[in-house]
Design a protein around this motif. Structure first.
Motif, PDB file in Angstrom:
ATOM      1  N   ARG A  66     -98.298 -29.337  25.657  1.00  0.00           N
ATOM      2  CA  ARG A  66     -99.128 -30.992  25.455  1.00  0.00           C
ATOM      3  C   ARG A  66     -99.859 -30.592  24.004  1.00  0.00           C
ATOM      4  NH1 ARG A  66    -101.724 -29.676  30.877  1.00  0.00           N
ATOM      5  NH2 ARG A  66     -99.580 -30.890  32.520  1.00  0.00           N
ATOM      6  N   MET A  67    -100.609 -29.539  22.891  1.00  0.00           N
ATOM      7  CA  MET A  67    -100.762 -29.016  21.725  1.00  0.00           C
ATOM      8  C   MET A  67    -100.176 -29.451  20.774  1.00  0.00           C
ATOM      9  SD  MET A  67    -104.120 -27.304  23.075  1.00  0.00           S
ATOM     10  CE  MET A  67    -104.687 -27.472  21.672  1.00  0.00           C
ATOM     11  N   ARG A  68     -98.701 -29.627  20.940  1.00  0.00           N
ATOM     12  CA  ARG A  68     -97.779 -29.294  20.237  1.00  0.00           C
ATOM     13  C   ARG A  68     -97.927 -30.375  18.910  1.00  0.00           C
ATOM     14  NH1 ARG A  68     -92.643 -31.964  20.542  1.00  0.00           N
ATOM     15  NH2 ARG A  68     -92.649 -33.220  22.536  1.00  0.00           N
ATOM     16  N   ASP A  69     -98.290 -31.383  19.287  1.00  0.00           N
ATOM     17  CA  ASP A  69     -98.304 -33.156  17.335  1.00  0.00           C
ATOM     18  C   ASP A  69     -99.407 -32.658  16.784  1.00  0.00           C
ATOM     19  OD1 ASP A  69     -97.685 -35.382  16.692  1.00  0.00           O
ATOM     20  OD2 ASP A  69     -99.647 -36.100  17.493  1.00  0.00           O
ATOM     21  N   GLY A  70    -100.446 -32.137  17.241  1.00  0.00           N
ATOM     22  CA  GLY A  70    -101.509 -31.705  15.846  1.00  0.00           C
ATOM     23  C   GLY A  70    -102.183 -30.369  16.234  1.00  0.00           C
ATOM     24  N   LEU A  71    -101.399 -29.661  16.288  1.00  0.00           N
ATOM     25  CA  LEU A  71    -101.787 -28.608  16.320  1.00  0.00           C
ATOM     26  C   LEU A  71    -102.101 -27.105  15.010  1.00  0.00           C
ATOM     27  CD1 LEU A  71    -101.537 -25.259  17.893  1.00  0.00           C
ATOM     28  CD2 LEU A  71     -99.438 -25.457  17.590  1.00  0.00           C
ATOM     29  N   VAL A  72    -101.636 -28.296  13.768  1.00  0.00           N
ATOM     30  CA  VAL A  72    -101.634 -27.785  12.849  1.00  0.00           C
ATOM     31  C   VAL A  72    -102.917 -28.194  11.898  1.00  0.00           C
ATOM     32  CG1 VAL A  72     -99.481 -26.525  12.761  1.00  0.00           C
ATOM     33  CG2 VAL A  72    -100.397 -29.033  11.844  1.00  0.00           C
ATOM     34  N   ASP A  73    -103.418 -29.105  12.605  1.00  0.00           N
ATOM     35  CA  ASP A  73    -103.783 -30.793  11.849  1.00  0.00           C
ATOM     36  C   ASP A  73    -104.964 -29.724  10.866  1.00  0.00           C
ATOM     37  OD1 ASP A  73    -102.599 -32.224  12.597  1.00  0.00           O
ATOM     38  OD2 ASP A  73    -103.707 -32.735  13.904  1.00  0.00           O
ATOM     39  N   ALA A  74    -105.434 -28.336  11.462  1.00  0.00           N
ATOM     40  CA  ALA A  74    -107.282 -28.261  10.810  1.00  0.00           C
ATOM     41  C   ALA A  74    -106.629 -27.148  10.519  1.00  0.00           C
ATOM     42  CB  ALA A  74    -108.106 -28.109  12.450  1.00  0.00           C
ATOM     43  N   LEU A  75    -105.843 -26.609  10.177  1.00  0.00           N
ATOM     44  CA  LEU A  75    -105.291 -25.126   9.371  1.00  0.00           C
ATOM     45  C   LEU A  75    -104.672 -25.425   7.829  1.00  0.00           C
ATOM     46  CD1 LEU A  75    -102.531 -23.722  12.623  1.00  0.00           C
ATOM     47  CD2 LEU A  75    -105.099 -23.260  12.367  1.00  0.00           C
ATOM     48  N   GLY A  76    -104.837 -24.210   8.160  1.00  0.00           N
ATOM     49  CA  GLY A  76    -104.615 -23.814   5.583  1.00  0.00           C
ATOM     50  C   GLY A  76    -103.238 -25.343   5.726  1.00  0.00           C
ATOM     51  N   VAL A  77    -102.719 -24.661   4.568  1.00  0.00           N
ATOM     52  CA  VAL A  77    -101.718 -25.093   3.735  1.00  0.00           C
ATOM     53  C   VAL A  77    -100.740 -24.323   4.451  1.00  0.00           C
ATOM     54  CG1 VAL A  77    -102.067 -23.166   1.250  1.00  0.00           C
ATOM     55  CG2 VAL A  77    -100.162 -26.227   1.764  1.00  0.00           C
ATOM     56  N   SER A  78    -100.573 -22.423   4.169  1.00  0.00           N
ATOM     57  CA  SER A  78     -99.234 -22.491   4.757  1.00  0.00           C
ATOM     58  C   SER A  78     -98.660 -22.360   6.440  1.00  0.00           C
ATOM     59  CB  SER A  78     -99.771 -20.926   4.566  1.00  0.00           C
ATOM     60  OG  SER A  78    -100.118 -20.114   3.268  1.00  0.00           O
ATOM     61  N   ALA A  79     -99.408 -22.981   6.756  1.00  0.00           N
ATOM     62  CA  ALA A  79     -99.096 -22.546   8.181  1.00  0.00           C
ATOM     63  C   ALA A  79     -98.547 -24.541   8.128  1.00  0.00           C
ATOM     64  CB  ALA A  79    -100.155 -23.068   9.716  1.00  0.00           C
TER      65      ALA A  79
END
Length: 657
Positions: free
Chosen positions: A425-438
Motif C-alpha cells: 500500500r505504501m510502495r508509491d511514496g515510500l522513499v519520498d522522505a529518505l536520502g539519496v542512496s535510498a
C-alpha cells in the motif's frame, strides 16, 4: 470517379481553365496523325486540349513555362509536392496525367484508344516518352527521369507490370495519393489516420508538458522519437499531443509492409508518421526509411527490445506512471468522485490510459446496477472484466475473494502478511522522505516469496492479499509461458510483465523455482541459453512496477542473486495443533455434529495442512449430503483416511472411537 464531362462523352468546354492536365493531354494529341473529316469522340477530346494551348499564341513549351509561374488553384497540391520532392517537368506532367486517369473516364478512354491494341487505360512509358521528349534533350533522358526519378523513388508514381519491357510498362498514382492531391483523406490497410473523437484519453499534466518539449526538440533536430509504454491507448494519445504541437496529424502505421507513397502522403496531408511495433527482449527492429520525407518520426513500442534507423539515433521517452496528485486528478475526471479518486490514487499505480479505461467501464457497471455514480465495487468489477491487454492467454485469473476470517494462520505469519500488505500500500511514496542512496534506482514494485510445503496456504494468502488491495490476481500459466524454442520464453514473459504492468494486476508465480532457478555451469549449449533466460528474469523482475508473488516448496532452489531482489521471504510452516483446530472449525462451520472433543482429537493427532483438511471436509460433506444429514465425526474420518492414503501414510489409531 467519372466527371460530368465524361458522362456526356463530349469534348471539354473551351471555357474550362488550362491546367497541368491540359498540357499533358495536348502533348499526347500532338503526337497523333492528322485526321480529315469526322473523328472519334476520344480523339476529338484530346485535340480540343491541343487547341486550347494553341489559342494562347505560344508554343507548348513556352506556354507551360508561363503557366508554372501563375498556375491554377486546382494544381496547388501537386505543384507544392513537386517543389518538395524536386520533381522534373516530365515527372510533374506524368503525375497529372495519372491522376486524371483515375478521376475522369474520358481521359482513360482516350488513352485506351490511343494505345490500342497493346496499351490500356493507364499511360505506358512509351506514350509518355513520345509526348514529353521536348522537355529533355533525348528520349533516353526522359525515360530515365520517369523510371529513376524522385516520383517513382518516393512512391508517388508506381511502375506496373515490371516483368514487361519498359515501353509496355504502365504508370499509376496510388489511390490514396490521388485523393490527397485533391485535398482529401483516405485510408490505407495497416494504417490509422488520427484517433476517433472519443479515442484520445486525458493525460497527466506532466506528460502533456513533456510532449510539448519533445515536439520542440523534434522540430529542431528532425530525429526519431520512440514512445515506450505498455499502454497502446496512452501512447497514441501522447503521439496525438506531439503531432498537435507540431501542427500535424498522426498517422499510425501498424503494418510491417511498405506503405506505398508514404513520403508524398505525409507531405500532402501534413501527417506525422507513428510506427507501432511490438518488440521481444533483445530484439532490434529497424524502422523503415521514408523516401521523400525528412521530417520528424515517432515510434510507439513496448519497453523491451530496441529500435534502429538507417542514419541517426532513436531517442527514447519512457512514459512513466503519473504522480499521486496527477492520478487523483485523472481519477476525479474519470469518475466524478473526489473521495474515491483519492483512495484509488493512493493505493493503485495506474497509467493515464488504464485510468481512462477503468473509469469508462466503471460507469457501465454503475449504470447496469442503476447507480448514479461508480463505486469501489464497480471499479473492482471493471478491473476484472476490463483487463483488456491479453493476460488471459498467459495467466489464469483467480477471481475468488478471500475474507479476513478465511485465512487461518499462526499469529507470527499473520503479522508478516500484514507487513507485506502495508509494503504494497505504501510502495508509491515510500522513499519520498529518505536520502539519496535510498531514492537512487528505486522501483515501486514489490516482490515477495512464499516458501513452504504444499497445502500450507500460500496461494490462499496471495488471494487474501489481492482482496485486501482490491487488485486482480493472475496465476502465471507456466505451460503457456515456457517454450522449447530459444528466446521464446523470454518473449512470452516480457509480454506477460508488460501487460500486467499496464493492467495493474498482481502476478502469482506458482512453483517459481522452475523459472527463477539456480544458474548452472555451462557444459553444453542448453546450459548457456538456460542461464541467459534466468539472467533476463532476474533483471526484469527487479524493474517490474507491480506486485509479484512467488511460491515454492524450498528456497534453496533459487539463485542466490535472486534473494537480493526480493522485498520479503515468508515461511509457511506446517500448522501446529492450535492452528489445525482453527482450520477444522473454519472448514466445518456451524452445521455439524462433530463434538468439540473430537475436533480436539483431530487437531492433536492429524498432522495435515490446510489444503488437506479442506479436502477431507469436502469428502465428509459429500457423504453427509448424500444422506441429507449433517456431517458426523465418522464422515470426517473417511475424509482423513482418503488424505492419508494419498500420502501413503497410515491413519493414527487413536482417531477411532
Amino acid at each position: 470517379m467519372p466527371s460530368e464531362s465524361a458522362a456526356s462523352h463530349q469534348p471539354p468546354d473551351t471555357a474550362s481553365p488550362v491546367t497541368l492536365r491540359t498540357y499533358i493531354l495536348a502533348a499526347i494529341a500532338a503526337q497523333l496523325p492528322r485526321h480529315n473529316g469526322t473523328v472519334e469522340t476520344e480523339i476529338a477530346f484530346l485535340m480540343q486540349h491541343l487547341r486550347q494551348i494553341a489559342d494562347q499564341g505560344q508554343s507548348w513549351r513556352a506556354s507551360l513555362s508561363s503557366y508554372l509561374r501563375q498556375p491554377q488553384p486546382q494544381d496547388r497540391w501537386l505543384l507544392g509536392l513537386a517543389k518538395s520532392l524536386k520533381l522534373t517537368a516530365p515527372e510533374l506532367l506524368t503525375v497529372a496525367l495519372a491522376v486524371a486517369v483515375e478521376t475522369d473516364v474520358m481521359v482513360s478512354r482516350a488513352l485506351a484508344r490511343v494505345q490500342a491494341p497493346l496499351g490500356g487505360s493507364r499511360p505506358t512509358l512509351s506514350l509518355l516518352v513520345a509526348a514529353l521528349v521536348n522537355l529533355s534533350k533525348t528520349s533516353v533522358q526522359t525515360l530515365h527521369h520517369l523510371v529513376n526519378g524522385q516520383a517513382v523513388g518516393s512512391g508517388l508514381l508506381q511502375r506496373l507490370h515490371p516483368e514487361l519491357p519498359l515501353p509496355e510498362q504502365t504508370i499509376q498514382v496510388p489511390l490514396h495519393l490521388v485523393f490527397a492531391l485533391q485535398g482529401k483523406d483516405s485510408t490505407v490497410p495497416g494504417t490509422q489516420l488520427g484517433l476517433p473523437h472519443n479515442g484520445t484519453i486525458p493525460l497527466a499534466t506532466s506528460i502533456q508538458q513533456q510532449a510539448q518539449r519533445q515536439a520542440q526538440a523534434l522540430t529542431i533536430a528532425g530525429q526519431t522519437l520512440a514512445l515506450r509504454t505498455g499502454s497502446m491507448a496512452e501512447g497514441k494519445s501522447v503521439a496525438c499531443a506531439i503531432a498537435q504541437a507540431l501542427r500535424r496529424r498522426p498517422l499510425f502505421i501498424e503494418t510491417d509492409s511498405t506503405v506505398p507513397g508514404l513520403g508524398p502522403w505525409l507531405l500532402l496531408r501534413h501527417l506525422l508518421p507513428v510506427f507501432c511495433r511490438q518488440l521481444a527482449p533483445g530484439e532490434t527492429v529497424a524502422l523503415p526509411t521514408i523516401p521523400g520525407y525528412e521530417g520528424p518520426v515517432l515510434a510507439l513500442a513496448n519497453p523491451d527490445g530496441s529500435l534502429a534507423v538507417a542514419d541517426g539515433t532513436v531517442l527514447n521517452w519512457v512514459l512513466t506512471v503519473p504522480s499521486l496528485a496527477e492520478r487523483q486528478q485523472l481519477w476525479t475526471t474519470a469518475l466524478g468522485n473526489p473521495e474515491l479518486a483519492a483512495d484509488l490514487a493512493r493505493h493503485h499505480r495506474h497509467s493515464s490510459g488504464r485510468i481512462a479505461q477503468l473509469g469508462a467501464l466503471a460507469h457501465q457497471y454503475s449504470t447496469l446496477a442503476q447507480r448514479t455514480a461508480p463505486t469501489l465495487a464497480d471499479l473492482t468489477a471493471a478491473a476484472w472484466s476490463g483487463e483488456g491487454v491479453g493476460l488471459d492467454a498467459l495467466a489464469q485469473p483467480l477471481t475468488d475473494p478471500v475474507r479476513e476470517d478465511a485465512l487461518v494462520l499462526d499469529p507470527e505469519l499473520q503479522e508478516k502478511l500484514q507487513a507485506l500488505l502495508l509494503r504494497c500500500r505504501m510502495r508509491d511514496g515510500l522513499v519520498d522522505a529518505l536520502g539519496v542512496s535510498a531514492t537512487t534506482r528505486y522501483h515501486p514494485g514489490v516482490r515477495a516469496l512464499f516458501v513452504g510445503p504444499s497445502g500450507t496456504g500460500k496461494t490462499l494468502a496471495a488471494s487474501w492479499l489481492a482482496t485486501q488491495l482490491a487488485m486482480p490476481l493472475y496465476r502465471v500459466d507456466l505451460a503457456s509461458v515456457t517454450s522449447k524454442y530459444i528466446g521464446e520464453t523470454e518473449k512470452n514473459l516480457a509480454q506477460l510483465l508488460a501487460r500486467a504492468e499496464q493492467a495493474g494486476v498482481m502476478l502469482l508465480f506458482d512453483e517459481a523455482d522452475s523459472l527463477f532457478g539456480k544458474r548452472t555451469d555451462v557444459q553444453q549449449a542448453n546450459d548457456r541459453f538456460a542461464n541467459a533466460q534466468t539472467n533476463y528474469l532476474l533483471q526484469r523482475i527487479e524493474t517490474y512496477d507491480g506486485v509479484t508473488l512467488l511460491t515454492s516448496n524450498s528456497r534453496q532452489r533459487f539463485d542466490k542473486a535472486f534473494a537480493r531482489r526480493l522485498d520479503t521471504v515468508i515461511e509457511f510452516s506446517l500448522p501446529r495443533p492450535q492452528e489445525r483446530l482453527a482450520l477444522w472449525r473454519s472448514h466445518l462451520g456451524e452445521q455439524t455434529e462433530v463434538e468439540p472433543q473430537d475436533l480436539n482429537r483431530l487437531a492433536a493427532t492429524v498432522d495435515l495442512c490446510g489444503g488437506h483438511i479442506r479436502n477431507a471436509v469436502l469428502m465428509a460433506a459429500v457423504l453427509a449430503q448424500a444422506e441429507q444429514r449433517s456431517i458426523t465425526y465418522e464422515d470426517v474420518l473417511v475424509g482423513v483416511d482418503s488424505e492419508y492414503q494419498k500420502q501413503g501414510r497410515q491413519v493414527p489409531a487413536v482417531l477411532s472411537r
